[in-house]
Design a protein around this motif. Structure first.
Motif, PDB file in Angstrom:
ATOM      1  N   GLY A  32       0.802  -1.223   0.000  1.00 55.24           N
ATOM      2  CA  GLY A  32       0.000   0.000   0.000  1.00 55.24           C
ATOM      3  C   GLY A  32       0.828   1.264   0.000  1.00 55.24           C
ATOM      4  N   GLY A  33       2.131   1.145   0.314  1.00 50.20           N
ATOM      5  CA  GLY A  33       3.016   2.305   0.311  1.00 50.20           C
ATOM      6  C   GLY A  33       3.822   2.444  -0.970  1.00 50.20           C
ATOM      7  N   PHE A  34       3.580   1.563  -1.957  1.00 47.62           N
ATOM      8  CA  PHE A  34       4.236   1.620  -3.270  1.00 47.62           C
ATOM      9  C   PHE A  34       5.764   1.605  -3.155  1.00 47.62           C
ATOM     10  CE2 PHE A  34       0.091   3.637  -3.660  1.00 47.62           C
ATOM     11  CZ  PHE A  34      -0.455   2.918  -4.717  1.00 47.62           C
ATOM     12  N   ASN A  35       6.260   0.704  -2.319  1.00 51.58           N
ATOM     13  CA  ASN A  35       7.697   0.594  -2.140  1.00 51.58           C
ATOM     14  C   ASN A  35       8.354  -0.282  -3.201  1.00 51.58           C
ATOM     15  OD1 ASN A  35       7.881   2.169   0.313  1.00 51.58           O
ATOM     16  ND2 ASN A  35       6.795   0.488   1.310  1.00 51.58           N
ATOM     17  N   ILE A  36       7.542  -0.988  -3.994  1.00 50.58           N
ATOM     18  CA  ILE A  36       8.066  -1.812  -5.080  1.00 50.58           C
ATOM     19  C   ILE A  36       7.678  -1.150  -6.400  1.00 50.58           C
ATOM     20  CG2 ILE A  36       8.004  -4.081  -6.189  1.00 50.58           C
ATOM     21  CD1 ILE A  36       7.139  -5.264  -3.539  1.00 50.58           C
ATOM     22  N   GLY A  37       8.632  -0.965  -7.280  1.00 54.26           N
ATOM     23  CA  GLY A  37       8.254  -0.453  -8.592  1.00 54.26           C
ATOM     24  C   GLY A  37       9.192   0.569  -9.184  1.00 54.26           C
ATOM     25  N   VAL A  68       5.259   4.711 -10.473  1.00 50.11           N
ATOM     26  CA  VAL A  68       5.779   4.890  -9.119  1.00 50.11           C
ATOM     27  C   VAL A  68       6.999   5.794  -9.151  1.00 50.11           C
ATOM     28  CG1 VAL A  68       6.857   3.737  -7.148  1.00 50.11           C
ATOM     29  CG2 VAL A  68       4.894   2.692  -8.267  1.00 50.11           C
ATOM     30  N   ALA A  69       7.027   6.745  -8.225  1.00 50.82           N
ATOM     31  CA  ALA A  69       8.189   7.613  -8.044  1.00 50.82           C
ATOM     32  C   ALA A  69       8.811   7.293  -6.690  1.00 50.82           C
ATOM     33  CB  ALA A  69       7.778   9.075  -8.108  1.00 50.82           C
ATOM     34  N   ASN A  70      10.132   7.095  -6.679  1.00 53.35           N
ATOM     35  CA  ASN A  70      10.839   6.745  -5.449  1.00 53.35           C
ATOM     36  C   ASN A  70      11.875   7.826  -5.136  1.00 53.35           C
ATOM     37  OD1 ASN A  70      12.204   5.618  -3.318  1.00 53.35           O
ATOM     38  ND2 ASN A  70      12.466   3.618  -4.268  1.00 53.35           N
ATOM     39  N   ALA A  79       7.523  13.907  -4.444  1.00 49.28           N
ATOM     40  CA  ALA A  79       7.802  12.498  -4.158  1.00 49.28           C
ATOM     41  C   ALA A  79       9.140  12.316  -3.462  1.00 49.28           C
ATOM     42  CB  ALA A  79       7.782  11.690  -5.454  1.00 49.28           C
ATOM     43  N   SER A  80       9.711  13.398  -2.954  1.00 51.81           N
ATOM     44  CA  SER A  80      11.056  13.306  -2.401  1.00 51.81           C
ATOM     45  C   SER A  80      11.093  12.667  -1.013  1.00 51.81           C
ATOM     46  CB  SER A  80      11.685  14.699  -2.335  1.00 51.81           C
ATOM     47  OG  SER A  80      10.932  15.536  -1.468  1.00 51.81           O
ATOM     48  N   ILE A  81       9.940  12.603  -0.317  1.00 48.64           N
ATOM     49  CA  ILE A  81       9.951  12.088   1.046  1.00 48.64           C
ATOM     50  C   ILE A  81       9.706  10.594   1.118  1.00 48.64           C
ATOM     51  CG2 ILE A  81       9.264  14.290   2.056  1.00 48.64           C
ATOM     52  CD1 ILE A  81       6.407  13.216   2.230  1.00 48.64           C
ATOM     53  N   ASP A  82       9.149  10.003   0.068  1.00 44.09           N
ATOM     54  CA  ASP A  82       8.810   8.589   0.139  1.00 44.09           C
ATOM     55  C   ASP A  82       8.400   8.107  -1.242  1.00 44.09           C
ATOM     56  OD1 ASP A  82       8.415   6.120   1.174  1.00 44.09           O
ATOM     57  OD2 ASP A  82       6.678   6.620   2.392  1.00 44.09           O
ATOM     58  N   SER A  83       8.248   6.790  -1.371  1.00 37.18           N
ATOM     59  CA  SER A  83       7.724   6.224  -2.605  1.00 37.18           C
ATOM     60  C   SER A  83       6.221   6.504  -2.691  1.00 37.18           C
ATOM     61  CB  SER A  83       7.969   4.712  -2.656  1.00 37.18           C
ATOM     62  OG  SER A  83       9.342   4.431  -2.654  1.00 37.18           O
ATOM     63  N   VAL A  84       5.778   6.932  -3.853  1.00 38.53           N
ATOM     64  CA  VAL A  84       4.364   7.197  -4.071  1.00 38.53           C
ATOM     65  C   VAL A  84       3.992   6.726  -5.470  1.00 38.53           C
ATOM     66  CG1 VAL A  84       4.231   9.201  -2.519  1.00 38.53           C
ATOM     67  CG2 VAL A  84       4.829   9.533  -4.937  1.00 38.53           C
ATOM     68  N   ALA A  85       2.712   6.488  -5.680  1.00 38.51           N
ATOM     69  CA  ALA A  85       2.206   6.264  -7.028  1.00 38.51           C
ATOM     70  C   ALA A  85       1.812   7.616  -7.605  1.00 38.51           C
ATOM     71  CB  ALA A  85       1.002   5.330  -7.008  1.00 38.51           C
ATOM     72  N   PHE A  86       2.093   7.822  -8.887  1.00 42.23           N
ATOM     73  CA  PHE A  86       1.618   9.045  -9.538  1.00 42.23           C
ATOM     74  C   PHE A  86       0.593   8.688 -10.601  1.00 42.23           C
ATOM     75  CE2 PHE A  86       5.446   7.812 -11.932  1.00 42.23           C
ATOM     76  CZ  PHE A  86       4.994   7.851 -13.247  1.00 42.23           C
ATOM     77  N   ILE A  87      -0.382   9.564 -10.745  1.00 39.61           N
ATOM     78  CA  ILE A  87      -1.450   9.404 -11.732  1.00 39.61           C
ATOM     79  C   ILE A  87      -1.480  10.701 -12.525  1.00 39.61           C
ATOM     80  CG2 ILE A  87      -3.913   9.016 -12.076  1.00 39.61           C
ATOM     81  CD1 ILE A  87      -3.938   7.595  -9.357  1.00 39.61           C
ATOM     82  N   GLN A  88      -1.041  10.647 -13.773  1.00 39.07           N
ATOM     83  CA  GLN A  88      -0.799  11.854 -14.553  1.00 39.07           C
ATOM     84  C   GLN A  88      -1.673  11.922 -15.802  1.00 39.07           C
ATOM     85  OE1 GLN A  88       3.154  12.020 -16.177  1.00 39.07           O
ATOM     86  NE2 GLN A  88       3.103  14.229 -16.492  1.00 39.07           N
ATOM     87  N   SER A  89      -2.188  13.100 -16.069  1.00 37.26           N
ATOM     88  CA  SER A  89      -2.866  13.379 -17.337  1.00 37.26           C
ATOM     89  C   SER A  89      -1.953  14.294 -18.150  1.00 37.26           C
ATOM     90  CB  SER A  89      -4.219  14.068 -17.097  1.00 37.26           C
ATOM     91  OG  SER A  89      -5.125  13.174 -16.489  1.00 37.26           O
ATOM     92  N   TYR A  90      -1.594  13.843 -19.349  1.00 38.52           N
ATOM     93  CA  TYR A  90      -0.654  14.604 -20.167  1.00 38.52           C
ATOM     94  C   TYR A  90      -1.116  14.556 -21.618  1.00 38.52           C
ATOM     95  CZ  TYR A  90       3.761  15.961 -22.383  1.00 38.52           C
ATOM     96  OH  TYR A  90       4.725  16.575 -23.133  1.00 38.52           O
ATOM     97  N   SER A  91      -1.278  15.727 -22.204  1.00 36.57           N
ATOM     98  CA  SER A  91      -1.819  15.815 -23.562  1.00 36.57           C
ATOM     99  C   SER A  91      -0.890  15.208 -24.605  1.00 36.57           C
ATOM    100  CB  SER A  91      -2.100  17.283 -23.912  1.00 36.57           C
ATOM    101  OG  SER A  91      -0.904  18.054 -23.816  1.00 36.57           O
TER     102      SER A  91
END
Length: 220
Positions: A32-37, A68-70, A79-91
């Motif tokens: 749940g903390g996205f530490n793998i990826g 995932v950004a680590n 995302a500098s403090i921990d691993s997170v998942a990012f969800i991005q919309s980009y044209s």
């Protein structure tokens, strides 16, 4: 029915309640903390735009501009403090339906879903969260700022043992590039409300009263 038999029933009921409460505390979501990826100081996209989520061993499924950004410094360093998942919309991407999802197994019918969410600085990206297709919060979530906010929802009336939790990015602002950051995802089985326990104990007490009344009549 003897009094000692009633006491045994009450003890069993109490043990079941305790066991259910203990089971409910178990997070049914893996990683749940996205530490793998993603490697340290890096970020990986599901669509391969930068790095790739393929073969990274994460239990999550990522599509399009998600990943995932680590401890990466991109996106304002959020995302500098921990691993997170990012969800991005980009044209710039031909397909623009980023999702992060995971399946889990449980026979419960009600669940508590919790997670942390933050907005990319200056963005207004939105998120739709569903559990087995049931939309949480009744619509879209749009964090107010880049400060991390915690969310919690209870979902009831589910059937079966296989379930899917999905987070879907929605570019509600029409920005050409916007992102959300997701972390600390948890799904636990919801335990009955205290009122349910009270009704159970009241019912057992009533059974005991009836048993005592019958025993009194037989003695007479």
């Amino acid at each position: 029915m003897q009094i000692k038999h009633i006491a045994r029933i009450i003890a069993i009921a109490t043990a079941l309640v305790g066991a259910q409460a203990h089971a409910a505390a178990v997070n049914l979501i893996s990683d749940g903390g996205f530490n793998i990826g993603a490697a340290y100081n890096n970020y990986n996209y599901a669509n391969g735009f930068h790095g790739t989520m393929t073969g990274k061993g994460s239990p999550w499924t990522f599509t399009d501009a998600s990943g995932v950004a680590n401890h990466a410094g991109a996106w304002g360093g959020l995302a500098s403090i921990d691993s997170v998942a990012f969800i991005q919309s980009y044209s710039g991407f031909t397909s623009n339906t980023p999702t992060v999802s995971q399946s889990f197994s449980s026979n419960a019918s009600s669940y508590i879903v919790t997670f942390d969410l933050a907005q990319r600085p200056g963005n207004r990206e939105s998120l739709q969260v569903t559990l087995d297709g049931q939309v949480l919060s009744g619509g879209l979530l749009t964090p107010a700022s880049s400060a991390v906010s915690s969310y919690s929802y209870t979902v009831s009336g589910l059937t079966g043992s296989n379930h899917i939790l999905q987070f879907k990015g929605v570019n509600n602002s029409g920005a050409s590039d916007s992102s959300l950051f997701l972390d600390n995802v948890s799904v636990t089985a919801a335990v009955p409300e205290p009122e349910t326990y009270a009704m159970l104990m009241a019912g057992l007490a009533m059974v005991g009263a009836v048993a005592r009344r019958r025993k009194g009549k037989q003695a007479a």
